[in-house]
Design a protein around this motif. Structure first.
Motif, PDB file in Angstrom:
ATOM      1  N   LEU A   8      24.154  10.992  14.744  1.00 58.10           N
ATOM      2  CA  LEU A   8      23.153  11.794  14.028  1.00 58.10           C
ATOM      3  C   LEU A   8      22.209  10.893  13.234  1.00 58.10           C
ATOM      4  N   ALA A   9      22.757   9.821  12.634  1.00 56.00           N
ATOM      5  CA  ALA A   9      21.924   8.880  11.878  1.00 56.00           C
ATOM      6  C   ALA A   9      20.940   8.168  12.798  1.00 56.00           C
ATOM      7  N   ILE A  10      21.393   7.827  14.010  1.00 57.25           N
ATOM      8  CA  ILE A  10      20.503   7.193  14.989  1.00 57.25           C
ATOM      9  C   ILE A  10      19.363   8.128  15.341  1.00 57.25           C
ATOM     10  N   MET A  11      19.678   9.389  15.583  1.00 56.76           N
ATOM     11  CA  MET A  11      18.654  10.359  15.966  1.00 56.76           C
ATOM     12  C   MET A  11      17.646  10.567  14.846  1.00 56.76           C
ATOM     13  N   MET A  12      18.127  10.663  13.619  1.00 54.17           N
ATOM     14  CA  MET A  12      17.217  10.825  12.481  1.00 54.17           C
ATOM     15  C   MET A  12      16.324   9.603  12.322  1.00 54.17           C
ATOM     16  N   THR A  13      16.897   8.424  12.518  1.00 54.09           N
ATOM     17  CA  THR A  13      16.115   7.187  12.409  1.00 54.09           C
ATOM     18  C   THR A  13      15.060   7.119  13.498  1.00 54.09           C
ATOM     19  N   LEU A  14      15.422   7.505  14.723  1.00 58.22           N
ATOM     20  CA  LEU A  14      14.456   7.518  15.823  1.00 58.22           C
ATOM     21  C   LEU A  14      13.287   8.449  15.511  1.00 58.22           C
ATOM     22  N   ILE A  15      13.584   9.606  14.946  1.00 55.73           N
ATOM     23  CA  ILE A  15      12.518  10.556  14.602  1.00 55.73           C
ATOM     24  C   ILE A  15      11.584   9.953  13.555  1.00 55.73           C
ATOM     25  N   ILE A  16      12.150   9.287  12.546  1.00 57.49           N
ATOM     26  CA  ILE A  16      11.326   8.650  11.514  1.00 57.49           C
ATOM     27  C   ILE A  16      10.446   7.560  12.122  1.00 57.49           C
ATOM     28  N   VAL A  17      11.001   6.780  13.033  1.00 61.80           N
ATOM     29  CA  VAL A  17      10.233   5.713  13.693  1.00 61.80           C
ATOM     30  C   VAL A  17       9.080   6.317  14.497  1.00 61.80           C
ATOM     31  N   TYR A  18       9.358   7.394  15.228  1.00 63.05           N
ATOM     32  CA  TYR A  18       8.301   8.049  16.003  1.00 63.05           C
ATOM     33  C   TYR A  18       7.199   8.606  15.092  1.00 63.05           C
ATOM     34  N   VAL A  19       7.597   9.191  13.974  1.00 63.25           N
ATOM     35  CA  VAL A  19       6.605   9.710  13.021  1.00 63.25           C
ATOM     36  C   VAL A  19       5.728   8.568  12.516  1.00 63.25           C
ATOM     37  N   ALA A  20       6.344   7.426  12.221  1.00 63.74           N
ATOM     38  CA  ALA A  20       5.586   6.257  11.757  1.00 63.74           C
ATOM     39  C   ALA A  20       4.628   5.757  12.832  1.00 63.74           C
ATOM     40  N   GLN A  21       5.102   5.701  14.070  1.00 61.49           N
ATOM     41  CA  GLN A  21       4.232   5.268  15.164  1.00 61.49           C
ATOM     42  C   GLN A  21       3.021   6.186  15.298  1.00 61.49           C
ATOM     43  N   LEU A  22       3.245   7.475  15.166  1.00 63.16           N
ATOM     44  CA  LEU A  22       2.164   8.449  15.337  1.00 63.16           C
ATOM     45  C   LEU A  22       1.281   8.587  14.102  1.00 63.16           C
ATOM     46  N   SER A  23       1.695   7.992  12.984  1.00 62.22           N
ATOM     47  CA  SER A  23       0.907   8.116  11.758  1.00 62.22           C
ATOM     48  C   SER A  23      -0.500   7.562  11.920  1.00 62.22           C
ATOM     49  N   ILE A  24      -0.676   6.674  12.895  1.00 63.59           N
ATOM     50  CA  ILE A  24      -2.007   6.119  13.127  1.00 63.59           C
ATOM     51  C   ILE A  24      -2.983   7.191  13.607  1.00 63.59           C
ATOM     52  N   CYS A  25      -2.455   8.312  14.083  1.00 66.64           N
ATOM     53  CA  CYS A  25      -3.313   9.431  14.511  1.00 66.64           C
ATOM     54  C   CYS A  25      -4.001  10.083  13.321  1.00 66.64           C
ATOM     55  N   VAL A  26      -3.428   9.934  12.119  1.00 65.74           N
ATOM     56  CA  VAL A  26      -4.015  10.561  10.923  1.00 65.74           C
ATOM     57  C   VAL A  26      -5.394   9.974  10.607  1.00 65.74           C
ATOM     58  N   PRO A  27      -5.543   8.639  10.464  1.00 67.70           N
ATOM     59  CA  PRO A  27      -6.895   8.120  10.230  1.00 67.70           C
ATOM     60  C   PRO A  27      -7.829   8.375  11.402  1.00 67.70           C
ATOM     61  N   LEU A  28      -7.310   8.347  12.627  1.00 73.57           N
ATOM     62  CA  LEU A  28      -8.149   8.639  13.792  1.00 73.57           C
ATOM     63  C   LEU A  28      -8.719  10.057  13.698  1.00 73.57           C
ATOM     64  N   ALA A  29      -7.870  11.009  13.301  1.00 72.92           N
ATOM     65  CA  ALA A  29      -8.315  12.398  13.209  1.00 72.92           C
ATOM     66  C   ALA A  29      -9.310  12.593  12.071  1.00 72.92           C
ATOM     67  N   PHE A  30      -9.058  11.951  10.939  1.00 73.93           N
ATOM     68  CA  PHE A  30      -9.953  12.112   9.788  1.00 73.93           C
ATOM     69  C   PHE A  30     -11.307  11.450  10.021  1.00 73.93           C
ATOM     70  N   VAL A  31     -11.316  10.371  10.791  1.00 70.18           N
ATOM     71  CA  VAL A  31     -12.569   9.641  11.021  1.00 70.18           C
ATOM     72  C   VAL A  31     -13.332  10.199  12.223  1.00 70.18           C
ATOM     73  N   LEU A  32     -12.638  10.415  13.335  1.00 66.91           N
ATOM     74  CA  LEU A  32     -13.306  10.836  14.571  1.00 66.91           C
ATOM     75  C   LEU A  32     -13.572  12.339  14.617  1.00 66.91           C
ATOM     76  N   LYS A  33     -12.621  13.121  14.101  1.00 70.94           N
ATOM     77  CA  LYS A  33     -12.737  14.588  14.033  1.00 70.94           C
ATOM     78  C   LYS A  33     -12.845  15.246  15.409  1.00 70.94           C
ATOM     79  N   LYS A  34     -12.492  14.517  16.461  1.00 74.81           N
ATOM     80  CA  LYS A  34     -12.558  15.041  17.829  1.00 74.81           C
ATOM     81  C   LYS A  34     -11.175  14.909  18.487  1.00 74.81           C
ATOM     82  N   PRO A  35     -10.508  16.023  18.792  1.00 77.18           N
ATOM     83  CA  PRO A  35      -9.165  15.966  19.380  1.00 77.18           C
ATOM     84  C   PRO A  35      -9.073  15.124  20.647  1.00 77.18           C
ATOM     85  N   VAL A  36     -10.046  15.240  21.528  1.00 71.92           N
ATOM     86  CA  VAL A  36     -10.010  14.502  22.792  1.00 71.92           C
ATOM     87  C   VAL A  36      -9.992  12.995  22.535  1.00 71.92           C
TER      88      VAL A  36
END
Length: 265
Positions: A158-186
């Motif tokens: 369970l700890a491994i799975m929770m850690t994997l989810i946190i890592v994936y969230v961190a990897q995808l966090s780069i989408c936040v500045p992309l969305a705020f700057v580009l404002k285009k989903p595509v």
């Protein structure tokens, strides 16, 4: 901020698009496990591993996670929701953090089917194999297949799975500045998916260069953070979570720096 988070969470619960994404990850997780089960039994050709990998968590989340950012953040620019939040007294920093928190919750939720289905599959004691193409939950599935879990190992799983989810969230966090700057989903989806392919290639460089490996392991894309198994020790979990949280904070700081001076139209 709490009210903004509550409002966005309510919007997610009512969003048909989000429900569809959860359905896609559920179906993909089932297909991933089924193919990993059939391949070692010879029911399907080993050459099908490439197709099986398409349904794996690392591949699907690279697309669907960016889709969430595109719909959830970019969509709020189109509906003027972010404009209204700022004009009613919320600071831009508050808006960014609240969006990032809800985005992280959304990513974690669409990953739950992979965690649950992988856990059920491992509990069956069956053999699973997908060749050498295994990352994240798929790697956990194929590495620990056939293991008889003790009570302590279940908690570690369970700890491994929770850690994997946190890592994936961190990897995808780069989408936040992309969305705020580009404002285009595509654009957000296309750029992040291309970036995920690049980071996969950089892992190959890290394997052959110890210096680059040390640098790359300071991000959630490097190290062995998506290759955790029951052999991992406490330090592996701590490092993966610490690097992921630090990366998220850095990305949010970059987002604030970019969004602070941008013009609201």
């Amino acid at each position: 901020m709490v009210n903004l988070i509550r409002a966005d969470l309510f919007k997610l619960r009512k969003s048909m698009a989000f429900k569809i994404l959860v359905g896609i990850t559920t179906a993909s997780a089932l297909l991933m496990v089924m193919m990993a089960y059939w391949i070692p039994q010879g029911k399907i050709e080993a050459s099908m591993t490439g197709i099986g990998f398409m349904f794996s968590d690392v591949n699907m989340i690279s697309i669907l996670g960016a889709v969430i950012a595109g719909i959830f953040i970019c969509g709020d620019f189109d509906t003027k929701t972010i404009h209204d939040a700022i004009t009613t007294g919320h600071s831009r920093g508050t808006v960014i953090v609240s969006k990032a928190i809800v985005f992280g919750c959304a990513v974690a939720f669409i990953l739950l089917p992979y965690a649950i289905i992988t856990g059920i599959a491992l509990g069956s004691g069956s053999k699973f194999n997908m060749g050498s193409v295994a990352v994240g939950f798929l790697h956990l599935l194929t590495s620990e297949a056939g293991t008889v879990f003790s009570a302590s190992e279940i908690w570690k799983l369970l700890a491994i799975m929770m850690t994997l989810i946190i890592v994936y969230v961190a990897q995808l966090s780069i989408c936040v500045p992309l969305a705020f700057v580009l404002k285009k989903p595509v654009l957000v989806v296309a750029i992040y998916y291309g970036f995920s392919i690049l980071t996969a290639q950089l892992m190959g460089i890290a394997n052959s260069s110890p210096m680059f490996d040390r640098i790359f392991s300071c991000t959630p894309y490097g190290g062995n953070y998506t290759f955790l198994t029951l052999d991992a020790v406490a330090g592996d979990f701590i490092k993966a979570i610490a690097v992921s949280l630090a990366f998220i904070i850095l990305i949010l700081a970059v987002t604030f720096a970019l969004f602070r001076k941008s013009e609201m139209k």
